[in-house]
Design a protein around this motif. Structure first.
Motif, PDB file in Angstrom:
ATOM      1  N   ASP A   1      -7.381  -2.777  -6.231  1.00 33.59           N
ATOM      2  CA  ASP A   1      -7.477  -2.849  -7.762  1.00 33.59           C
ATOM      3  C   ASP A   1      -7.803  -4.460  -8.377  1.00 33.59           C
ATOM      4  O   ASP A   1      -6.867  -5.109  -8.602  1.00 33.59           O
ATOM      5  CB  ASP A   1      -6.146  -2.407  -8.121  1.00 33.59           C
TER       6      ASP A   1
ATOM      7  N   VAL B   1     -13.343  -2.499 -10.272  1.00 32.58           N
ATOM      8  CA  VAL B   1     -13.080  -1.666 -11.259  1.00 32.58           C
ATOM      9  C   VAL B   1     -14.292  -1.473 -12.268  1.00 32.58           C
ATOM     10  O   VAL B   1     -14.748  -0.668 -12.622  1.00 32.58           O
ATOM     11  CB  VAL B   1     -11.830  -1.658 -11.919  1.00 32.58           C
TER      12      VAL B   1
ATOM     13  N   PHE C   1     -12.005   9.899 -12.642  1.00 32.89           N
ATOM     14  CA  PHE C   1     -10.429   9.201 -12.215  1.00 32.89           C
ATOM     15  C   PHE C   1     -10.635   8.447 -11.117  1.00 32.89           C
ATOM     16  O   PHE C   1     -11.631   8.362 -10.391  1.00 32.89           O
ATOM     17  CB  PHE C   1      -9.558  10.483 -11.681  1.00 32.89           C
ATOM     18  N   ILE C   2      -9.870   7.204 -11.442  1.00 26.23           N
ATOM     19  CA  ILE C   2     -10.010   6.060 -10.384  1.00 26.23           C
ATOM     20  C   ILE C   2      -8.568   5.932  -9.827  1.00 26.23           C
ATOM     21  O   ILE C   2      -7.579   5.806 -10.597  1.00 26.23           O
ATOM     22  CB  ILE C   2     -10.345   4.796 -10.899  1.00 26.23           C
TER      23      ILE C   2
ATOM     24  N   PHE D   1      -6.662   4.045  -6.015  1.00 27.37           N
ATOM     25  CA  PHE D   1      -6.685   3.069  -4.866  1.00 27.37           C
ATOM     26  C   PHE D   1      -6.085   3.266  -3.617  1.00 27.37           C
ATOM     27  O   PHE D   1      -5.279   4.131  -3.569  1.00 27.37           O
ATOM     28  CB  PHE D   1      -6.194   1.626  -5.632  1.00 27.37           C
TER      29      PHE D   1
ATOM     30  N   ASP E   1      -4.236   1.698  -1.822  1.00 22.49           N
ATOM     31  CA  ASP E   1      -2.785   1.426  -1.417  1.00 22.49           C
ATOM     32  C   ASP E   1      -1.803   2.474  -2.498  1.00 22.49           C
ATOM     33  O   ASP E   1      -0.684   2.174  -2.389  1.00 22.49           O
ATOM     34  CB  ASP E   1      -2.567   0.231  -1.775  1.00 22.49           C
ATOM     35  N   GLN E   2      -2.429   3.318  -3.050  1.00 21.12           N
ATOM     36  CA  GLN E   2      -1.554   4.253  -3.914  1.00 21.12           C
ATOM     37  C   GLN E   2      -1.492   5.615  -3.214  1.00 21.12           C
ATOM     38  O   GLN E   2      -2.344   5.826  -2.313  1.00 21.12           O
ATOM     39  CB  GLN E   2      -2.178   4.504  -5.263  1.00 21.12           C
ATOM     40  N   ASP E   3      -0.474   6.271  -3.576  1.00 26.41           N
ATOM     41  CA  ASP E   3      -0.444   7.561  -3.054  1.00 26.41           C
ATOM     42  C   ASP E   3      -1.582   8.782  -3.509  1.00 26.41           C
ATOM     43  O   ASP E   3      -2.328   8.407  -4.393  1.00 26.41           O
ATOM     44  CB  ASP E   3       0.747   8.367  -3.046  1.00 26.41           C
TER      45      ASP E   3
ATOM     46  N   GLY F   1      -2.243  11.348  -7.721  1.00 28.47           N
ATOM     47  CA  GLY F   1      -2.990  11.354  -9.197  1.00 28.47           C
ATOM     48  C   GLY F   1      -4.005  12.394  -8.836  1.00 28.47           C
ATOM     49  O   GLY F   1      -4.450  13.107  -9.731  1.00 28.47           O
TER      50      GLY F   1
END
Lengths: 135, 479
Positions: free
Chosen positions: A85, A90, A100-101, A103, A105-107, A110
């Motif tokens: 991020d 971006v 939709f974006i 990353f 390191d996110q789950d 989304g």
């Protein structure tokens, strides 16, 4: 939903992702491209039946290569999972006009929610997508 | 010197206005019926037409498009004794310059009239260079789409909020991108928010961003799309999907250009240009209170209504050629040729899914004919072919039942179905309207009553078959 998934074959990110959306997407409806070349080649075949194209981009090098496919990806509903991020990445990712974006390191929560919504809307657009199947 | 036509059944009003126009140094002509008015408008070259609504031979608003369509493309000022807001809306939507309510005073007439003259003068003085719009994949030259190009140019020249409406697949996103690409913000960001794909909670965090710890999973703070669009264009696709809470929050963003990321105590500002799009009727949603009126007013500084493909069917061929070349390039194959009947089928089909359905059908046809150089109707998706076949069978059944036309065929010279259908229809229509005018002795009001058609529609058909001229030659049409 019919999904085209780009995930590098060198690690297990793609498999993890598929497991995370298991309950909402039939595995047989997920087409996987493991290299940039195979992703580019996939666009030599009909794409109108793809509800979403999910790109798991694991590093900057891959990201730069994905950007070269801008024209091919222009009509797809893109869900991007970016390596990090930061503003530069971006900003460049926005030139692909993603829906939709997220990353790395996110789950995947989304992306899952977006796919669920696309799935729920799909019936409404069936007429437009009626022109044959591609799987 | 400008030319002014006054169409009003009140002779004294006509006299007064002709005199007024003359005193301003211009030339005035009057007509006391709509029919006479149309004749005058077609004969002369008028800059302005004053048109009364309640006329003895019909409603003036019905002939407004006919008048606007005459050679000099005059500005039309509607005059009425019984004004209604609906009538005013119809008039303005049909391109009227202004809507005046009687009684008229010279002062009331002079102001709009002098503004029209000023406007027409400025048009004559400015030899505008043709604007080369970057259309980026928007194809078509029909009147309906050309009108949209005018709005596109207008939108590109301003920073006003734009609302693009149209059915699914009409190209709303392409228009939004084209507005951005032709504007002074072209080298700035164009940020898309796909409200149709995002659930409410994600729209909020995507739009406004969030602070670390603002909600479960927010382990880092993140900038929202509104901030990312700062200095550029924010495109809210399918804005009708926004829920009431988000509508309220977004309205405030539009008013103040400031917002608070989720979990933040500080407001941040973003100066962006907004383009919104929807396939829903936001006006109706506002009446049903599912869309905020105040937000709607903010959005629709400029509205572009994209026509469905079935209303610009003449563009189908160009769109098909363009997208076939594009798809073939993507497939890495040589572009395809087309059989004549391929276009005939494309043009006869209804395309409820609009350009998107057409491009999908082309992609399907191209993949079916991958190794063949020419696209034939048989390559089209089966659902389209079945629908067309059904339509043609029922049409031929009707024709043969009603007219016995099949006797006219000589087997070797059977025309294409489309040519046959068009010829039969045209022939029948022409006969009908000739007989209608003969029966009514050229009385258009009576012809409208009998046929159940509006005056504008009737005039269009009469013009198409040259019946007005034919009936004038044999005895002028009258009311």
């Amino acid at each position: 939903v019919n999904i085209l998934l780009f995930a590098d074959n060198k690690n297990e990110m793609g498999q993890k992702f598929i497991r995370s959306i298991d309950s909402i997407v039939d595995r047989q409806k997920i087409e996987i491209c493991e290299t940039i070349l195979s992703l580019a080649k996939r666009f030599r075949f009909p794409t109108y039946c793809l509800d979403a194209v999910v790109l798991i981009i694991e590093d900057e090098n891959q990201f730069v290569q994905i950007l070269t496919l801008k024209e091919l990806l222009s009509e797809a509903r893109l869900l991007l999972i970016l390596p990090e991020d930061n503003e530069r990445i971006v900003t460049e990712a926005l030139t692909l006009f993603p829906s939709f974006i997220s990353f790395l390191d996110q789950d995947w929560f989304g992306v899952r929610e977006v796919l669920e919504k696309i799935n729920s809307k799909k019936g409404l657009n069936r007429k437009v997508l009626a022109a044959g199947g591609c799987f | 010197m400008a030319n002014v036509l006054i169409i009003d059944d009140d002779r004294s009003m006509c006299g007064m206005m002709v005199e007024l126009v003359k005193n301003m140094g211009h030339h005035g002509v009057s007509a006391v019926t709509l029919n006479q008015g149309i004749d005058e408008a077609m004969k002369g070259e008028f800059d302005v037409i004053f048109l009364d609504v309640l006329m003895p031979d019909g409603n003036g608003l019905e002939i407004l498009p006919v008048l606007k369509d005459t050679r000099s493309a005059p500005e039309v000022i509607i005059v009425t004794g019984a004004g209604t807001s609906d009538g005013a809306e119809v008039a303005i939507k049909n391109g009227a310059w202004d809507y005046l309510q009687k009684p008229l005073s010279p002062k009331k007439i002079l102001l709009p009239l002098s503004r029209v003259f000023q406007y027409r003068d400025s048009l004559k003085k400015i030899s505008r260079p043709p604007v080369a719009l970057k259309l980026r994949g928007i194809i078509g030259s029909s009147a309906a789409i050309r009108e949209c190009y005018d709005f596109l140019a207008q939108a590109a020249n301003s920073h006003a909020n734009v609302l693009i409406t149209g059915e699914t697949g009409t190209g709303k996103e392409l228009f939004a991108k084209a507005i951005h690409a032709n504007s002074t913000l072209a080298d700035q960001k164009f940020v898309v928010v796909d409200c149709a794909a995002l659930p409410e909670s994600l729209i909020e965090s995507s739009l406004f961003g969030h602070e670390k710890g603002a909600f479960t999973g927010a382990d880092k703070s993140r900038e929202g799309l509104i901030k990312l669009a700062d200095g550029g264009t924010l495109f809210l696709d399918e804005i009708g999907e926004l829920g009431p809470m988000l509508q309220k929050t977004f309205l405030r963003v539009l008013q103040e250009r400031k917002f608070r990321p989720i979990g933040s105590e500080n407001e941040i500002s973003s100066n962006f240009r907004l383009i919104a799009a929807t396939n829903k009727n936001l006006g109706e949603m506002a009446v049903q209170r599912t869309f905020r009126k105040d937000l709607l007013y903010r959005l629709q500084s400029l509205v572009i209504e994209l026509p469905p493909l079935r209303e610009r069917i003449e563009d189908v061929k160009d769109i098909a050629v363009f997208h076939t070349a594009k798809i073939c390039e993507r497939y890495g194959t040589e572009t395809k040729g087309f059989s004549t009947d391929f276009f005939q089928v494309l043009q006869a089909y209804e395309w409820e899914g609009n350009v998107r359905e057409l491009t999908n059908a082309l992609e399907s046809a191209i993949s079916a004919a991958f190794h063949e150089p020419i696209l034939f109707p048989k390559h089209l998706p089966i659902n389209i072919r079945v629908k067309m076949a059904r339509a043609s069978v029922s049409s031929v059944e009707n024709v043969s039942e009603n007219n016995g036309i099949e006797e006219d065929f000589v087997a070797e010279h059977i025309p294409t179905y489309r040519d046959f259908r068009d010829a039969v229809l045209a022939d029948c229509e022409k006969k009908y309207f000739k007989e209608l005018l003969l029966y009514t002795r050229g009385n258009v009001t009576e012809a409208c009553r009998i046929s159940g058609l509006g005056r504008t529609w009737l005039y269009t058909v009469l013009k198409k078959y040259d019946i007005l001229r034919m009936s004038s030659a044999g005895g002028k049409s009258r009311d």
